[in-house]
Scaffold this motif. Sequence first.
Motif: not given
Length: 184
Positions: A169-172, A163-165, A145-148, A28-29
């Motif tokens: 969050x981890x649940x999503x 990226x979803x986590x 940090x802010x880099x993946x 749902x992003x």
Amino acid sequence: MPKVLVLLAQGCEELEAVTVIDLLRRAQIDVVTAGLTTGAVIASRGTVLVPDSTLEAEQDKDFAMVVLPGGLPGARFLEEDPRVQVLLRRQVAAGRFVAAICAAPKVLAAAGLLDGKRATAYPGSVAAADFPRMMLTDAPVVVDGLVVTSRGPGTAMDFALQLIALLMGEASRQTVESQLVRDL
């Protein structure tokens, strides 16, 4: 709901682009795809991708994350586009995420965003000698940090789930992953 920009350059790796777009939308992003120019993007294996918008139309908007699929020559086109460099630097300066997979971490390195960071990339696509302030690893996905960053097509699903986590969050992440029927 977070909003994510996925940049699509001619010759991008379609498996990476589509996996990220698909999984983030399952979470749902709000995902906006943007081409560097108008019209369809022909990916590295000939798949035709139709972006939602263009970089020109999206470059001044705020996104929770900007994602760069890899592939060649797509990653090279991203690296050579000064608008992409400005967008990425602005993202990080504003405290928002940037993410790149396969050959695209080189785009982040060229923008100076991997200086002093741990990162990973497709083998041989980023030379540690060219970017001595970056700590290159062979991990499938690295968050610093802010880099993946991530290594390539085989890590695209893990990359997208990370990226979803980060965004939801981890649940999503676990909800999306459970629906994929991944046997690990």
